[in-house]
Design a protein around this motif. Structure first.
Motif, PDB file in Angstrom:
ATOM      1  N   PRO A   1       5.445  -9.095   5.063  1.00  0.00           N
ATOM      2  CA  PRO A   1       5.822  -8.164   3.997  1.00  0.00           C
ATOM      3  C   PRO A   1       6.708  -6.998   4.447  1.00  0.00           C
ATOM      4  CG  PRO A   1       3.518  -7.879   4.610  1.00  0.00           C
ATOM      5  CD  PRO A   1       3.994  -9.105   5.328  1.00  0.00           C
ATOM      6  N   ARG A   2       6.622  -6.600   5.703  1.00  0.00           N
ATOM      7  CA  ARG A   2       7.468  -5.530   6.254  1.00  0.00           C
ATOM      8  C   ARG A   2       7.283  -4.220   5.477  1.00  0.00           C
ATOM      9  NH1 ARG A   2      12.858  -6.189   6.389  1.00  0.00           N
ATOM     10  NH2 ARG A   2      13.109  -5.501   8.513  1.00  0.00           N
ATOM     11  N   TRP A   3       6.008  -3.845   5.254  1.00  0.00           N
ATOM     12  CA  TRP A   3       5.720  -2.582   4.553  1.00  0.00           C
ATOM     13  C   TRP A   3       6.303  -1.409   5.335  1.00  0.00           C
ATOM     14  CZ3 TRP A   3       4.278  -5.079   0.611  1.00  0.00           C
ATOM     15  CH2 TRP A   3       3.195  -5.949   0.559  1.00  0.00           C
ATOM     16  N   TRP A   4       6.715  -0.366   4.619  1.00  0.00           N
ATOM     17  CA  TRP A   4       7.195   0.846   5.290  1.00  0.00           C
ATOM     18  C   TRP A   4       6.956   2.074   4.425  1.00  0.00           C
ATOM     19  CZ3 TRP A   4      11.210   3.836   3.122  1.00  0.00           C
ATOM     20  CH2 TRP A   4      11.901   3.236   2.070  1.00  0.00           C
ATOM     21  N   THR A   5       7.020   3.222   5.084  1.00  0.00           N
ATOM     22  CA  THR A   5       6.918   4.507   4.403  1.00  0.00           C
ATOM     23  C   THR A   5       7.802   5.493   5.143  1.00  0.00           C
ATOM     24  OG1 THR A   5       5.355   6.159   3.543  1.00  0.00           O
ATOM     25  CG2 THR A   5       4.899   5.270   5.746  1.00  0.00           C
ATOM     26  N   LEU A   6       7.817   6.748   4.705  1.00  0.00           N
ATOM     27  CA  LEU A   6       8.651   7.770   5.345  1.00  0.00           C
ATOM     28  C   LEU A   6       7.811   8.612   6.286  1.00  0.00           C
ATOM     29  CD1 LEU A   6      10.875   8.976   2.376  1.00  0.00           C
ATOM     30  CD2 LEU A   6      11.460   7.341   4.163  1.00  0.00           C
TER      31      LEU A   6
ATOM     32  N   PRO B   1       0.795  -1.233   0.000  1.00  0.00           N
ATOM     33  CA  PRO B   1       0.000   0.000   0.000  1.00  0.00           C
ATOM     34  C   PRO B   1       0.824   1.278   0.000  1.00  0.00           C
ATOM     35  CG  PRO B   1       0.118  -0.876   2.221  1.00  0.00           C
ATOM     36  CD  PRO B   1       0.850  -1.853   1.339  1.00  0.00           C
ATOM     37  N   PHE B   2       2.154   1.150   0.063  1.00  0.00           N
ATOM     38  CA  PHE B   2       3.009   2.339   0.161  1.00  0.00           C
ATOM     39  C   PHE B   2       3.835   2.532  -1.105  1.00  0.00           C
ATOM     40  CE2 PHE B   2       2.372   0.771   4.546  1.00  0.00           C
ATOM     41  CZ  PHE B   2       1.666   1.862   5.041  1.00  0.00           C
ATOM     42  N   HIS B   3       4.588   3.621  -1.152  1.00  0.00           N
ATOM     43  CA  HIS B   3       5.326   3.994  -2.357  1.00  0.00           C
ATOM     44  C   HIS B   3       6.749   3.442  -2.392  1.00  0.00           C
ATOM     45  CE1 HIS B   3       2.245   6.748  -3.866  1.00  0.00           C
ATOM     46  NE2 HIS B   3       2.133   7.240  -2.644  1.00  0.00           N
TER      47      HIS B   3
ATOM     48  N   PRO C   1       5.709  -1.202  -4.922  1.00  0.00           N
ATOM     49  CA  PRO C   1       4.373  -0.633  -4.723  1.00  0.00           C
ATOM     50  C   PRO C   1       3.354  -1.303  -5.640  1.00  0.00           C
ATOM     51  CG  PRO C   1       6.015   1.101  -4.857  1.00  0.00           C
ATOM     52  CD  PRO C   1       6.717  -0.176  -5.223  1.00  0.00           C
ATOM     53  N   GLY C   2       2.167  -1.515  -5.108  1.00  0.00           N
ATOM     54  CA  GLY C   2       1.134  -2.157  -5.906  1.00  0.00           C
ATOM     55  C   GLY C   2       1.119  -3.659  -5.722  1.00  0.00           C
ATOM     56  N   LYS C   3       0.684  -4.374  -6.763  1.00  0.00           N
ATOM     57  CA  LYS C   3       0.438  -5.814  -6.661  1.00  0.00           C
ATOM     58  C   LYS C   3       1.644  -6.642  -7.099  1.00  0.00           C
ATOM     59  CE  LYS C   3      -4.546  -5.305  -7.502  1.00  0.00           C
ATOM     60  NZ  LYS C   3      -5.675  -5.673  -8.394  1.00  0.00           N
ATOM     61  N   THR C   4       1.853  -7.754  -6.386  1.00  0.00           N
ATOM     62  CA  THR C   4       2.901  -8.727  -6.736  1.00  0.00           C
ATOM     63  C   THR C   4       2.298 -10.125  -6.705  1.00  0.00           C
ATOM     64  OG1 THR C   4       4.683  -7.360  -5.807  1.00  0.00           O
ATOM     65  CG2 THR C   4       5.139  -9.696  -6.106  1.00  0.00           C
ATOM     66  N   GLN C   5       2.457 -10.863  -7.796  1.00  0.00           N
ATOM     67  CA  GLN C   5       1.962 -12.228  -7.879  1.00  0.00           C
ATOM     68  C   GLN C   5       2.949 -13.184  -7.207  1.00  0.00           C
ATOM     69  OE1 GLN C   5      -0.988 -13.136  -9.587  1.00  0.00           O
ATOM     70  NE2 GLN C   5      -0.740 -15.255  -8.876  1.00  0.00           N
ATOM     71  N   VAL C   6       2.423 -14.118  -6.408  1.00  0.00           N
ATOM     72  CA  VAL C   6       3.246 -15.131  -5.740  1.00  0.00           C
ATOM     73  C   VAL C   6       2.729 -16.511  -6.160  1.00  0.00           C
ATOM     74  CG1 VAL C   6       4.035 -16.076  -3.538  1.00  0.00           C
ATOM     75  CG2 VAL C   6       3.655 -13.608  -3.772  1.00  0.00           C
ATOM     76  N   THR C   7       3.610 -17.323  -6.764  1.00  0.00           N
ATOM     77  CA  THR C   7       3.249 -18.673  -7.182  1.00  0.00           C
ATOM     78  C   THR C   7       4.401 -19.609  -6.840  1.00  0.00           C
ATOM     79  OG1 THR C   7       4.156 -18.379  -9.410  1.00  0.00           O
ATOM     80  CG2 THR C   7       1.839 -17.795  -9.091  1.00  0.00           C
TER      81      THR C   7
END
Length: 251
Positions: free
Chosen positions: A246-251, A163-165, A228-234
């Motif tokens: 996922p360890r999402w982060w932003t500033l 969800p972040f940049h 950023p955005g969608k990543t397919q995992v197979t």
């Protein structure tokens, strides 16, 4: 008329912070204002070229990305009563931990930072046994999402959405027996041997399980990131499930 933080005792909810596994409430230490969130400086080198307008910019980071410097975060804090004992306890709590520690506050409970308190603390006695102080933490530039620290289990192929940049470097736990191949976006990782599970730490570029490191059991051009955005995992082969932190982060 402005209200002193000492006059709010018992009147409003109090804000606090946690650092190195302890909450400031344990010391009856509270915040009178949110941290000053300065934007981290990008690590960019500017080179002037004689006879040409503008500078040449060199990004000290992986191609297509940016690197950021650490940033100082400052809080105004206060406590009541028992001044000598509390000042000693607070200094010991904040200044004794070695290395980066998790820092959170109640103003932004959905995020945390990795920080160190490396400056001497100055306490200003305001009246009787009350005191106020300025707490300064030297932090990594990222604000980590608390939600992004929760593992996402995938029993079948699916999509993760950042969800972040900023691209994140996840920890991926791969379950199965034997071997298989994991695909994360455009990255493919061959895993020759899986003993129940193997963890892929995409920040440290290491593979390990309960028995220790097992980097020799994998083959990949690079460890994947989640842009950023969608990543397919197979996956294919003996892989039965994947658990992604996922360890999402932003500033």
């Amino acid at each position: 008329m402005a209200i002193s933080p000492f006059e709010t005792r018992g009147r409003f909810g109090r804000n606090c912070l946690s650092f190195a596994g302890k909450n400031s409430k344990e010391f009856l230490l509270y915040l009178s204002g949110p941290g000053v969130y300065n934007a981290p400086e990008a690590d960019v080198q500017a080179t002037a070229v004689p006879g040409k307008n503008g500078d040449i910019l060199t990004e000290n980071a992986k191609a297509g990305q940016r690197r950021y410097h650490n940033v100082d975060i400052a809080y105004e804090a206060f406590f009541f009563d028992g001044l000598p004992a509390k000042t000693t306890a607070v200094k010991s709590w904040l200044l004794s931990p070695v290395g980066y520690q998790k820092l959170m506050d109640t103003y932004n409970p959905d995020f945390f930072r990795m920080a160190v308190c490396r400056e001497a603390l100055e306490f200003e006695v305001t009246r009787q046994k009350a005191a106020k102080m300025r707490l300064v933490f030297h932090c990594k530039p990222q604000r980590w999402s608390v939600e992004g620290q929760r593992p996402v289990r995938m029993e079948e192929a699916g999509v993760l959405r950042n969800p972040f940049h900023f691209p994140s470097q996840p920890v991926i736990r791969v379950f199965g027996e034997g071997g298989g191949k994991l695909y994360v976006g455009g990255n493919g990782i061959t895993i020759y041997s899986i003993d129940r599970y193997v963890d892929l730490n995409c920040e440290t570029h290491n593979a390990y399980n309960a028995g220790g490191f097992c980097n020799h059991t994998i083959l990949s051009d690079d460890f994947p990131e989640l842009p950023p955005g969608k990543t397919q995992v197979t996956w294919t082969g003996g892989i039965t499930a994947v658990e992604v932190t996922p360890r999402w982060w932003t500033l």
